[in-house]
Motif scaffolding. Sequence first.
Motif, mmCIF file in Angstrom:
data_model
loop_
_atom_site.group_PDB
_atom_site.id
_atom_site.type_symbol
_atom_site.label_atom_id
_atom_site.label_comp_id
_atom_site.label_asym_id
_atom_site.label_seq_id
_atom_site.Cartn_x
_atom_site.Cartn_y
_atom_site.Cartn_z
ATOM 1 N N CYS A 26 0.817 -1.210 0.000
ATOM 2 C CA CYS A 26 0.000 0.000 0.000
ATOM 3 C C CYS A 26 0.851 1.261 0.000
ATOM 4 C CB CYS A 26 -0.947 0.015 1.205
ATOM 5 S SG CYS A 26 -0.160 0.450 2.792
ATOM 6 N N GLY A 27 2.167 1.111 0.227
ATOM 7 C CA GLY A 27 3.082 2.246 0.211
ATOM 8 C C GLY A 27 3.543 2.708 1.574
ATOM 9 N N ALA A 28 2.875 2.268 2.641
ATOM 10 C CA ALA A 28 3.233 2.728 3.984
ATOM 11 C C ALA A 28 4.472 1.999 4.499
ATOM 12 C CB ALA A 28 2.068 2.493 4.946
ATOM 13 N N PRO A 29 5.419 2.702 5.123
ATOM 14 C CA PRO A 29 6.572 2.025 5.729
ATOM 15 C C PRO A 29 6.122 1.166 6.906
ATOM 16 C CG PRO A 29 6.562 4.349 6.323
ATOM 17 C CD PRO A 29 5.470 4.165 5.314
ATOM 18 N N THR A 30 6.592 -0.069 6.941
ATOM 19 C CA THR A 30 6.154 -1.024 7.957
ATOM 20 C C THR A 30 7.365 -1.702 8.572
ATOM 21 O OG1 THR A 30 4.119 -1.430 6.708
ATOM 22 C CG2 THR A 30 4.689 -3.034 8.395
ATOM 23 N N ALA A 31 7.419 -1.736 9.881
ATOM 24 C CA ALA A 31 8.527 -2.375 10.590
ATOM 25 C C ALA A 31 7.969 -3.399 11.571
ATOM 26 C CB ALA A 31 9.362 -1.340 11.345
ATOM 27 N N PRO A 32 8.647 -4.529 11.746
ATOM 28 C CA PRO A 32 8.195 -5.511 12.734
ATOM 29 C C PRO A 32 8.213 -4.912 14.134
ATOM 30 C CG PRO A 32 9.827 -6.473 11.243
ATOM 31 C CD PRO A 32 9.831 -4.997 10.995
ATOM 32 N N PRO A 33 7.146 -5.091 14.929
ATOM 33 C CA PRO A 33 7.114 -4.530 16.280
ATOM 34 C C PRO A 33 7.953 -5.376 17.245
ATOM 35 C CG PRO A 33 5.088 -5.720 15.833
ATOM 36 C CD PRO A 33 5.881 -5.756 14.563
ATOM 37 N N VAL A 34 9.045 -4.818 17.696
ATOM 38 C CA VAL A 34 9.938 -5.543 18.600
ATOM 39 C C VAL A 34 9.253 -5.758 19.951
ATOM 40 C CG1 VAL A 34 12.138 -5.439 19.834
ATOM 41 C CG2 VAL A 34 11.993 -4.682 17.461
ATOM 42 N N LEU A 35 9.397 -6.953 20.497
ATOM 43 C CA LEU A 35 8.796 -7.295 21.780
ATOM 44 C C LEU A 35 9.698 -6.760 22.895
ATOM 45 C CD1 LEU A 35 6.398 -8.775 23.033
ATOM 46 C CD2 LEU A 35 7.767 -10.864 23.018
ATOM 47 N N ARG A 36 9.327 -5.623 23.423
ATOM 48 C CA ARG A 36 10.148 -4.944 24.433
ATOM 49 C C ARG A 36 10.295 -5.809 25.684
ATOM 50 N NH1 ARG A 36 11.574 0.451 25.500
ATOM 51 N NH2 ARG A 36 10.442 1.097 23.629
ATOM 52 N N ASP A 64 1.499 -9.657 6.256
ATOM 53 C CA ASP A 64 2.481 -10.184 5.315
ATOM 54 C C ASP A 64 3.672 -10.728 6.074
ATOM 55 O OD1 ASP A 64 1.844 -10.245 2.574
ATOM 56 O OD2 ASP A 64 1.956 -8.068 2.432
ATOM 57 N N GLN A 65 4.516 -11.462 5.345
ATOM 58 C CA GLN A 65 5.747 -11.982 5.912
ATOM 59 C C GLN A 65 6.879 -10.990 5.667
ATOM 60 O OE1 GLN A 65 5.963 -15.171 7.592
ATOM 61 N NE2 GLN A 65 3.796 -14.657 7.566
ATOM 62 N N TRP A 66 7.673 -10.699 6.730
ATOM 63 C CA TRP A 66 8.763 -9.740 6.646
ATOM 64 C C TRP A 66 10.029 -10.380 7.206
ATOM 65 C CZ3 TRP A 66 7.644 -5.053 4.423
ATOM 66 C CH2 TRP A 66 6.291 -4.769 4.249
ATOM 67 N N PRO A 67 11.189 -9.888 6.814
ATOM 68 C CA PRO A 67 12.434 -10.458 7.343
ATOM 69 C C PRO A 67 12.500 -10.356 8.859
ATOM 70 C CG PRO A 67 12.890 -9.073 5.434
ATOM 71 C CD PRO A 67 11.448 -8.856 5.778
ATOM 72 N N ARG A 80 18.914 -12.824 17.219
ATOM 73 C CA ARG A 80 17.538 -12.786 16.703
ATOM 74 C C ARG A 80 16.696 -11.962 17.667
ATOM 75 N NH1 ARG A 80 16.722 -17.877 16.041
ATOM 76 N NH2 ARG A 80 17.060 -17.901 13.791
ATOM 77 N N VAL A 81 16.048 -10.917 17.156
ATOM 78 C CA VAL A 81 15.284 -10.001 17.995
ATOM 79 C C VAL A 81 13.813 -10.428 18.012
ATOM 80 C CG1 VAL A 81 14.635 -7.595 18.380
ATOM 81 C CG2 VAL A 81 16.882 -8.145 17.389
ATOM 82 N N PRO A 82 13.237 -10.740 19.178
ATOM 83 C CA PRO A 82 11.836 -11.195 19.237
ATOM 84 C C PRO A 82 10.869 -10.117 18.751
ATOM 85 C CG PRO A 82 12.996 -11.655 21.294
ATOM 86 C CD PRO A 82 13.878 -10.748 20.502
ATOM 87 N N VAL A 83 9.809 -10.564 18.102
ATOM 88 C CA VAL A 83 8.794 -9.668 17.547
ATOM 89 C C VAL A 83 7.442 -10.000 18.156
ATOM 90 C CG1 VAL A 83 7.541 -9.101 15.417
ATOM 91 C CG2 VAL A 83 10.034 -9.291 15.390
ATOM 92 N N ARG A 84 6.659 -8.980 18.443
ATOM 93 C CA ARG A 84 5.319 -9.173 18.985
ATOM 94 C C ARG A 84 4.402 -9.705 17.882
ATOM 95 N NH1 ARG A 84 4.494 -4.390 20.353
ATOM 96 N NH2 ARG A 84 3.038 -3.714 18.752
ATOM 97 N N PRO A 85 3.763 -10.859 18.081
ATOM 98 C CA PRO A 85 2.876 -11.398 17.037
ATOM 99 C C PRO A 85 1.650 -10.529 16.874
ATOM 100 C CG PRO A 85 2.695 -12.694 19.042
ATOM 101 C CD PRO A 85 3.819 -11.727 19.272
ATOM 102 N N PRO A 86 1.093 -10.462 15.655
ATOM 103 C CA PRO A 86 -0.103 -9.641 15.441
ATOM 104 C C PRO A 86 -1.312 -10.256 16.115
ATOM 105 C CG PRO A 86 0.403 -10.906 13.466
ATOM 106 C CD PRO A 86 1.547 -11.130 14.425
#
Length: 238
Positions: A26-36, A64-67, A80-86
């Motif tokens: 869609c054009g929006a910048p998207t970053a994986p949300p890091v699990l603080r 979507d799938q992201w690196p 490997r940095v943990p990411v908060r699942p959607p």
Amino acid sequence: MESVPLSCPACGRAHAYSPPAYPCPCGAPTAPPVLRGAPVEPITHRTWNDDWVTVRCPACGRLDQWPQPELCCPCGTVLRVPVRPPAPGDGRTGTRPAGPSHIPLPRTAPAPRPAFRAVALHGAGDALATAARYLSWLGYREVTRPPEPSPARIDLRATGLIARVDTASRPSSLRDVECLWLNALDASVGSVFFSVAGYAPDAVARADGLGMPLFVLDPAGTPRPVNGPADELLGTGP
């Protein structure tokens, strides 16, 4: 995106980490949300599935799938940095419906193009030449071939685009599609895939989710759209 504090478990060094952002279709910048606050893990063994995480675009709600985010500590440890699942659903009106895998965005129709002039394929060189002419016919500018073979399997470049032309006798694979997409993300450009032998079903499904146009080059030298993004590109141009 706001940085989060991380600590290397191997040497104890503290880091402030911000995950890289990539453009959603869609054009929006998207970053994986890091699990603080979650501990990071050293990467000692890689698998293809471990290199991907599911991320929801904050603008359109698309999943979507992201690196997988990673951090290389100066001590040499790759973390490997943990990411908060959607969440299963966040109530966004822009969330993609479960039915169609591709919803073309409304765009202004371009001026009519003359018919594409097909030339029969007699080898890999003809396939490359046909794909290059086709991209120019679609409206891409400055379509060129890299002067040297690309280790990233990029066969054609144009303004804002990279393309692969797979002339192998077996169908192009899921990994072929994902590798082209990753290279396009890294270069912040679009991508188009051409294949002589067609595509594996999971490769087509993945390309649909990524918004990547797939074309098959038939023996007569006419590129045929395989998925929704290819139909949209053919109909509206770049």
